[in-house]
Design a protein around this motif. Structure first.
Motif, PDB file in Angstrom:
ATOM      1  N   LEU A   1      -0.089   3.031  -3.156  1.00 11.87           N
ATOM      2  CA  LEU A   1      -1.144   3.965  -2.784  1.00 11.87           C
ATOM      3  C   LEU A   1      -0.608   5.174  -2.025  1.00 11.87           C
ATOM      4  O   LEU A   1      -1.366   6.098  -1.730  1.00 11.87           O
ATOM      5  CB  LEU A   1      -2.199   3.253  -1.926  1.00 11.87           C
ATOM      6  CG  LEU A   1      -2.919   2.078  -2.594  1.00 11.87           C
ATOM      7  CD1 LEU A   1      -3.869   1.398  -1.606  1.00 11.87           C
ATOM      8  CD2 LEU A   1      -3.685   2.530  -3.835  1.00 11.87           C
TER       9      LEU A   1
ATOM     10  N   LEU B   1      -8.618  -4.038  -0.701  1.00 14.39           N
ATOM     11  CA  LEU B   1      -7.521  -4.703  -1.393  1.00 14.39           C
ATOM     12  C   LEU B   1      -7.967  -6.115  -1.756  1.00 14.39           C
ATOM     13  O   LEU B   1      -8.456  -6.853  -0.898  1.00 14.39           O
ATOM     14  CB  LEU B   1      -6.288  -4.766  -0.488  1.00 14.39           C
ATOM     15  CG  LEU B   1      -4.986  -5.233  -1.151  1.00 14.39           C
ATOM     16  CD1 LEU B   1      -4.462  -4.153  -2.089  1.00 14.39           C
ATOM     17  CD2 LEU B   1      -3.947  -5.566  -0.096  1.00 14.39           C
ATOM     18  N   LYS B   2      -7.801  -6.473  -3.017  1.00 15.31           N
ATOM     19  CA  LYS B   2      -8.215  -7.788  -3.499  1.00 15.31           C
ATOM     20  C   LYS B   2      -6.982  -8.526  -3.997  1.00 15.31           C
ATOM     21  O   LYS B   2      -6.256  -8.028  -4.866  1.00 15.31           O
ATOM     22  CB  LYS B   2      -9.235  -7.621  -4.632  1.00 15.31           C
ATOM     23  CG  LYS B   2      -9.972  -8.894  -5.006  1.00 15.31           C
ATOM     24  CD  LYS B   2     -11.142  -8.569  -5.942  1.00 15.31           C
ATOM     25  CE  LYS B   2     -11.994  -9.789  -6.203  1.00 15.31           C
ATOM     26  NZ  LYS B   2     -13.172  -9.474  -7.046  1.00 15.31           N
TER      27      LYS B   2
ATOM     28  N   ARG C   1      -6.656  -2.980   9.620  1.00 16.90           N
ATOM     29  CA  ARG C   1      -7.446  -3.865   8.755  1.00 16.90           C
ATOM     30  C   ARG C   1      -8.842  -3.970   9.343  1.00 16.90           C
ATOM     31  O   ARG C   1      -9.016  -4.402  10.473  1.00 16.90           O
ATOM     32  CB  ARG C   1      -6.794  -5.242   8.644  1.00 16.90           C
ATOM     33  CG  ARG C   1      -7.630  -6.228   7.844  1.00 16.90           C
ATOM     34  CD  ARG C   1      -6.785  -7.378   7.315  1.00 16.90           C
ATOM     35  NE  ARG C   1      -6.146  -8.163   8.351  1.00 16.90           N
ATOM     36  CZ  ARG C   1      -6.683  -9.267   8.879  1.00 16.90           C
ATOM     37  NH1 ARG C   1      -7.865  -9.690   8.488  1.00 16.90           N
ATOM     38  NH2 ARG C   1      -6.034  -9.938   9.805  1.00 16.90           N
TER      39      ARG C   1
ATOM     40  N   SER D   1      -4.990  -5.685  -6.279  1.00 13.94           N
ATOM     41  CA  SER D   1      -5.474  -4.407  -6.785  1.00 13.94           C
ATOM     42  C   SER D   1      -6.274  -3.729  -5.687  1.00 13.94           C
ATOM     43  O   SER D   1      -6.783  -4.383  -4.773  1.00 13.94           O
ATOM     44  CB  SER D   1      -6.322  -4.599  -8.048  1.00 13.94           C
ATOM     45  OG  SER D   1      -7.406  -5.476  -7.808  1.00 13.94           O
ATOM     46  N   ALA D   2      -6.372  -2.418  -5.782  1.00 15.71           N
ATOM     47  CA  ALA D   2      -7.054  -1.646  -4.743  1.00 15.71           C
ATOM     48  C   ALA D   2      -8.147  -0.798  -5.371  1.00 15.71           C
ATOM     49  O   ALA D   2      -8.046  -0.356  -6.521  1.00 15.71           O
ATOM     50  CB  ALA D   2      -6.062  -0.763  -4.001  1.00 15.71           C
ATOM     51  N   GLU D   3      -9.210  -0.586  -4.598  1.00 16.39           N
ATOM     52  CA  GLU D   3     -10.309   0.271  -5.026  1.00 16.39           C
ATOM     53  C   GLU D   3     -10.864   0.992  -3.809  1.00 16.39           C
ATOM     54  O   GLU D   3     -10.591   0.610  -2.663  1.00 16.39           O
ATOM     55  CB  GLU D   3     -11.405  -0.542  -5.716  1.00 16.39           C
ATOM     56  CG  GLU D   3     -12.070  -1.574  -4.820  1.00 16.39           C
ATOM     57  CD  GLU D   3     -13.059  -2.457  -5.584  1.00 16.39           C
ATOM     58  OE1 GLU D   3     -12.886  -2.648  -6.795  1.00 16.39           O
ATOM     59  OE2 GLU D   3     -14.010  -2.953  -4.932  1.00 16.39           O
ATOM     60  N   THR D   4     -11.638   2.050  -4.046  1.00 12.89           N
ATOM     61  CA  THR D   4     -12.265   2.764  -2.941  1.00 12.89           C
ATOM     62  C   THR D   4     -13.282   1.863  -2.239  1.00 12.89           C
ATOM     63  O   THR D   4     -13.825   0.928  -2.830  1.00 12.89           O
ATOM     64  CB  THR D   4     -12.966   4.028  -3.442  1.00 12.89           C
ATOM     65  OG1 THR D   4     -13.877   3.684  -4.494  1.00 12.89           O
ATOM     66  CG2 THR D   4     -11.959   5.047  -3.963  1.00 12.89           C
TER      67      THR D   4
ATOM     68  N   THR E   1      -5.687   1.007  -8.355  1.00  8.02           N
ATOM     69  CA  THR E   1      -4.558   0.390  -9.058  1.00  8.02           C
ATOM     70  C   THR E   1      -5.099  -0.761  -9.892  1.00  8.02           C
ATOM     71  O   THR E   1      -6.167  -1.307  -9.605  1.00  8.02           O
ATOM     72  CB  THR E   1      -3.504  -0.208  -8.096  1.00  8.02           C
ATOM     73  OG1 THR E   1      -4.015  -1.413  -7.522  1.00  8.02           O
ATOM     74  CG2 THR E   1      -3.120   0.773  -7.011  1.00  8.02           C
TER      75      THR E   1
ATOM     76  N   CYS F   1       0.825  -1.209   0.000  1.00  5.81           N
ATOM     77  CA  CYS F   1       0.000   0.000   0.000  1.00  5.81           C
ATOM     78  C   CYS F   1       0.861   1.263   0.000  1.00  5.81           C
ATOM     79  O   CYS F   1       0.531   2.251  -0.678  1.00  5.81           O
ATOM     80  CB  CYS F   1      -0.930  -0.001   1.212  1.00  5.81           C
ATOM     81  SG  CYS F   1      -2.246  -1.236   1.124  1.00  5.81           S
TER      82      CYS F   1
ATOM     83  N   VAL G   1      -9.892   1.773   1.880  1.00  2.32           N
ATOM     84  CA  VAL G   1      -9.759   1.106   0.585  1.00  2.32           C
ATOM     85  C   VAL G   1     -10.047  -0.386   0.757  1.00  2.32           C
ATOM     86  O   VAL G   1     -10.054  -0.919   1.875  1.00  2.32           O
ATOM     87  CB  VAL G   1      -8.345   1.292  -0.018  1.00  2.32           C
ATOM     88  CG1 VAL G   1      -8.013   2.765  -0.161  1.00  2.32           C
ATOM     89  CG2 VAL G   1      -7.292   0.565   0.813  1.00  2.32           C
TER      90      VAL G   1
END
Length: 305
Positions: free
Chosen positions: A18, A48-49, A25, A90-93, A79, A14, A46
């Motif tokens: 990021l 994280l997957k 967590r 990958s990360a998302e909001t 990302t 991250c 965020v």
């Protein structure tokens, strides 16, 4: 966290990608992927997957980003898939909350939103890396036998033969034959896992679409059909009733602003029946009956089989 994804490894990822390490967590979840909710040190939240690398993933993120830019209700991708240990992440909001709508409203809300998805994505560049689709939509696979390799277990479904599921094998073969005419047809973008685990509403308005690894680039009748059969699906794979599927198909045509031909409607039913048959075959390994023969015969008639 598991040994593969310890706190330090995730926090370092991250920080690198990021711009901030992890402060907390907030949750852990996932099925085919490991999914973490994170609060970063700069107070951003965020998701994280983490999962195995796959050629589809970059194309999935590409579609998600363009849908977010178009104002579609989905998390902003922060990302694309990037290495994390032996996996990619990958990360998302973080978009929390939402619920499944009342049953009476479900066909209209799910169908209208899917029609909006397909319509918004019509001008996007083709994404051939999205094919083949995930296993439950991958009726056109090239495996020996009826069934593709499942996405969630290490088993050869074609080797699992018994009198209890022989009719499901025959059904799967018949559905594949019915869908042959769209094997090389025009494709559109859609979502291959369109059910109430991934599609969230608030006060009957769409709030967030999740699981963008399930983006597909398939014939529109395949996208409509699998959604119409499964939008009330949930984790058991039981799916929508025949009556709910009828209502979904009617609402989709209204929202899309065009009527489907009788043949297109049959193909929608066939595509939905593929998912239902695949689930029925797979979940028999868990001693769960995901499709009754009476319902299968009704869906076959609608599919022209």
């Amino acid at each position: 966290m598991s040994a593969d994804f310890d706190n330090r490894a995730v926090s370092d990822w991250c920080l690198e990608h990021l711009g901030s390490p992890v402060a907390e967590r907030t949750f852990a979840a996932g099925n085919l992927s490991v999914v973490y909710g994170l609060r970063l040190a700069d107070d951003r939240k965020v998701v994280l997957k983490i999962r195995d690398d796959n050629a589809r993933l970059a194309a999935c993120t590409w579609v998600q980003r363009r849908m977010w830019q178009a104002g579609f209700p989905c998390p902003e991708p922060l990302t694309g898939p990037l290495p994390l240990g032996r996996k990619v992440a990958s990360a998302e909001t973080f978009l929390p909350g939402g619920e499944a709508p009342e049953l009476a409203d479900s066909p209209r809300l799910f169908a209208s939103l899917l029609a909006d998805f397909v319509t918004r994505a019509e001008g996007f560049d083709p994404q051939p890396l999205l094919r083949p689709a995930p296993a439950w939509v991958h009726w056109y696979h090239k495996e020996d036998g009826v069934w593709p390799v499942p996405d969630d277990r290490d088993v050869d479904l074609n080797a699992e033969r018994c009198s209890v599921t022989a009719w499901v094998d025959e059904l799967g073969a018949a559905v594949r034959e019915r869908l042959e005419e769209v094997r090389d047809g025009a494709c559109v973008f859609g979502h291959g896992d369109w059910d109430n685990r991934n599609v969230k509403f608030r006060d009957r308005r769409p709030l967030a679409i999740h699981d963008w690894d399930s983006v597909v680039y398939e014939s529109e009748v395949v996208i409509i059909g699998q959604a119409a059969a499964m939008f009330e699906g949930g984790p058991t794979g039981a799916g929508a009733s025949v009556e709910q599927t009828v209502a979904f198909l009617e609402e989709y045509q209204t929202a899309r602003g065009r009527s489907l031909s009788d043949n297109e409607l049959q193909l929608c039913w066939a595509a939905g029946l593929w998912v239902r048959a695949f689930n029925a075959k797979k979940f028999r390994l868990d001693n769960f009956d995901a499709l009754g023969r009476d319902e299968a015969e009704t869906r076959m008639r609608h599919a022209g089989i």
